[in-house]
Design a protein around this motif. Sequence first.
Motif, PDB file in Angstrom:
ATOM      1  N   SER A  62       0.813  -1.218   0.000  1.00 54.43           N
ATOM      2  CA  SER A  62       0.000   0.000   0.000  1.00 54.43           C
ATOM      3  C   SER A  62       0.846   1.267   0.000  1.00 54.43           C
ATOM      4  O   SER A  62       0.536   2.235  -0.704  1.00 54.43           O
ATOM      5  CB  SER A  62      -0.942   0.003   1.206  1.00 54.43           C
ATOM      6  OG  SER A  62      -0.225  -0.204   2.408  1.00 54.43           O
ATOM      7  N   TYR A  74      -7.891  -1.843  -4.257  1.00 57.79           N
ATOM      8  CA  TYR A  74      -7.678  -3.017  -3.417  1.00 57.79           C
ATOM      9  C   TYR A  74      -8.981  -3.760  -3.122  1.00 57.79           C
ATOM     10  O   TYR A  74      -8.991  -4.975  -2.966  1.00 57.79           O
ATOM     11  CB  TYR A  74      -7.018  -2.608  -2.096  1.00 57.79           C
ATOM     12  CG  TYR A  74      -5.542  -2.335  -2.196  1.00 57.79           C
ATOM     13  CD1 TYR A  74      -4.848  -2.544  -3.383  1.00 57.79           C
ATOM     14  CD2 TYR A  74      -4.827  -1.861  -1.104  1.00 57.79           C
ATOM     15  CE1 TYR A  74      -3.488  -2.289  -3.472  1.00 57.79           C
ATOM     16  CE2 TYR A  74      -3.467  -1.602  -1.185  1.00 57.79           C
ATOM     17  CZ  TYR A  74      -2.802  -1.823  -2.373  1.00 57.79           C
ATOM     18  OH  TYR A  74      -1.454  -1.575  -2.464  1.00 57.79           O
ATOM     19  N   LEU A 104      -6.660  -0.768   5.799  1.00 61.74           N
ATOM     20  CA  LEU A 104      -5.740  -0.108   4.870  1.00 61.74           C
ATOM     21  C   LEU A 104      -5.848   1.414   4.933  1.00 61.74           C
ATOM     22  O   LEU A 104      -4.873   2.124   4.681  1.00 61.74           O
ATOM     23  CB  LEU A 104      -6.021  -0.586   3.444  1.00 61.74           C
ATOM     24  CG  LEU A 104      -5.634  -2.033   3.136  1.00 61.74           C
ATOM     25  CD1 LEU A 104      -6.132  -2.433   1.749  1.00 61.74           C
ATOM     26  CD2 LEU A 104      -4.129  -2.218   3.221  1.00 61.74           C
TER      27      LEU A 104
END
Length: 214
Positions: free
Chosen positions: A65, A90, A151
């Motif tokens: 990421s 994602y 994330l």
Amino acid sequence: MVMFDYLLDHRDRVWELTIEHIQLTLLAIAFALPVAIVLALLITRFKPLSLPVLSTLGIIYTIPSLAAFAFLIPAVGIGREPALIVLASYAQLFLVRNIATGLRGVDPAVLEAARGMGMAPWQIALRVQFPLALPVIIAGIRIALVTTISLATIAAWINAGGLGSLLFNGITRNNQSMIWAGTLAVTALALLADQIMRMLERLTAVARARRAAG
């Protein structure tokens, strides 16, 4: 306890960052879902496309990421925009895979009956396939949602806001209480989202069973 000092003394700040985190997560899922539906319909209708599409999405998901955020900075700068692009990308793997699985799991006899009633392909998709596939689709949304919440924490590195700000600031200042506040808030948010979506899965599964019985 010392680890809860920041959480107790700065409740308003933690709540503000929690709202930012929720907004970022929901926006990412909102952007990802229409694209995922189109891709899922595509690979459901044209099966040879399934492997290359899912493989590509799998490759995208394996990109670290931080590297993805850094790659986008020269093109779109910092802030929410690159964060949304990465988070929505994602989420595609889980969304597309589950939507396609749900659509393929609909009984062919039901689809044939719908065609026999004179339904157009888009009517079959909206009125038959998606309602019957909804429990599996929601399971994919649940996984994508919880993953995106996690994330999105890293997105604070590019000034996208959210609870990750507490973690990065806590690390910079060597403030353990701030780090704990961010960690606990993100964990609680992910667990809450997971439970809410699991409840929706159960409700839609019951509704599907009743519809099939009817």
